[in-house]
Scaffold this motif. Structure first.
Motif, PDB file in Angstrom:
ATOM      1  N   ALA A 140       0.946   4.070  -2.980  1.00 49.21           N
ATOM      2  CA  ALA A 140       0.732   5.484  -2.666  1.00 49.21           C
ATOM      3  C   ALA A 140       1.877   6.326  -3.229  1.00 49.21           C
ATOM      4  O   ALA A 140       1.646   7.411  -3.785  1.00 49.21           O
ATOM      5  CB  ALA A 140       0.623   5.680  -1.154  1.00 49.21           C
ATOM      6  N   ASP A 141       3.096   5.817  -3.110  1.00 48.91           N
ATOM      7  CA  ASP A 141       4.258   6.546  -3.635  1.00 48.91           C
ATOM      8  C   ASP A 141       4.188   6.657  -5.158  1.00 48.91           C
ATOM      9  O   ASP A 141       4.528   7.703  -5.734  1.00 48.91           O
ATOM     10  CB  ASP A 141       5.559   5.836  -3.231  1.00 48.91           C
ATOM     11  N   GLU A 173       0.819  -1.206   0.000  1.00 44.84           N
ATOM     12  CA  GLU A 173       0.000   0.000   0.000  1.00 44.84           C
ATOM     13  C   GLU A 173       0.854   1.257   0.000  1.00 44.84           C
ATOM     14  O   GLU A 173       0.503   2.259  -0.632  1.00 44.84           O
ATOM     15  CB  GLU A 173      -0.940   0.001   1.216  1.00 44.84           C
ATOM     16  N   THR A 174       1.989   1.196   0.675  1.00 43.78           N
ATOM     17  CA  THR A 174       2.909   2.341   0.703  1.00 43.78           C
ATOM     18  C   THR A 174       3.530   2.555  -0.668  1.00 43.78           C
ATOM     19  O   THR A 174       3.662   3.693  -1.141  1.00 43.78           O
ATOM     20  CB  THR A 174       4.021   2.110   1.741  1.00 43.78           C
ATOM     21  N   VAL A 191       1.651   9.362  -6.056  1.00 43.94           N
ATOM     22  CA  VAL A 191       2.189  10.700  -5.785  1.00 43.94           C
ATOM     23  C   VAL A 191       3.197  11.086  -6.860  1.00 43.94           C
ATOM     24  O   VAL A 191       3.189  12.213  -7.371  1.00 43.94           O
ATOM     25  CB  VAL A 191       2.852  10.752  -4.389  1.00 43.94           C
TER      26      VAL A 191
END
Length: 208
Positions: free
Chosen positions: A158-159, A154-155, A162
């Motif tokens: 998200a990165d 999930e991280t 972005v």
């Protein structure tokens, strides 16, 4: 011969660019390394990535011999590069280097985010490589696992999102598919299938 390969992070454009260059006997430049190197040099000098004057100085004093630095690999370096890449004067300072590289005989393959639109708008072949954010995040996540890095999927996703927003939304040389670029979606392709597809697109454009 100039081949421009653009696309977002983890789309596979870098791997494809290297293989295409080897296949045709051309030079290859990962233009993202230029921005990663600028960000690295700014940080090593103790300045913030947002310090425009420091980023400009680093871009103008860039040493190509340092592009094999392992510190230029990884998500952190990519995120840092995305920040300095928003600075117009930094992009202008690196433009000449990229265009000179593109003119190397007998040909060159450049991968990045604005090769077909800004750096080499007259490239003989333009390809925009993409994949869904979820697929790209999974690829990046797998790379981290292989290196023994602990990070949540999930991280990573998200990165990726972005980074996409930052690269496509910057006012100067945003990431975009050139109007005359051929689109290749690698979401459901293995690297071998993607490579075969790219070579096919190139040969269709320039002939056997």
């Amino acid at each position: 011969m100039i081949i421009a390969i653009d696309g977002p992070a983890a789309s596979g454009k870098g791997t494809l660019a290297k293989r295409v260059a080897e296949h045709f006997g051309y030079a290859c430049l990962d233009t993202g390394l230029l921005y990663r190197a600028v960000a690295r040099d700014v940080a090593r000098q103790g300045f913030r990535l947002e310090d425009i004057w420091a980023a400009i100085a680093a871009a103008r004093g860039l040493d190509p011999a340092s592009f094999d630095d392992p510190a230029l690999r990884g998500t952190a370096a990519g995120d840092a590069a995305s920040i300095v890449a928003r600075i117009p004067v930094v992009r202008a300072a690196l433009l000449t280097y990229q265009r000179d590289f593109a003119r190397r005989p007998p040909g060159a393959v450049l991968d990045g985010r604005d090769i077909g639109t800004i750096v080499c708008p007259d490239a003989d072949v333009k390809i925009f490589v993409t994949a869904t954010p979820e697929i790209r995040a999974k690829r990046r996540f797998t790379e981290f696992e292989a290196r023994g890095d602990t990070v949540a999927y999930e991280t990573v996703l998200a990165d990726i999102l972005v980074r996409d927003a930052r690269d496509s939304g910057r006012p100067n040389a945003p990431m975009a598919q050139a109007a005359d670029a051929m689109l290749l979606d690698t979401s459901n392709l293995s690297i071998e299938a993607a490579f075969d597809a790219v070579v096919g697109l190139i040969k269709r454009k320039i002939g056997p």
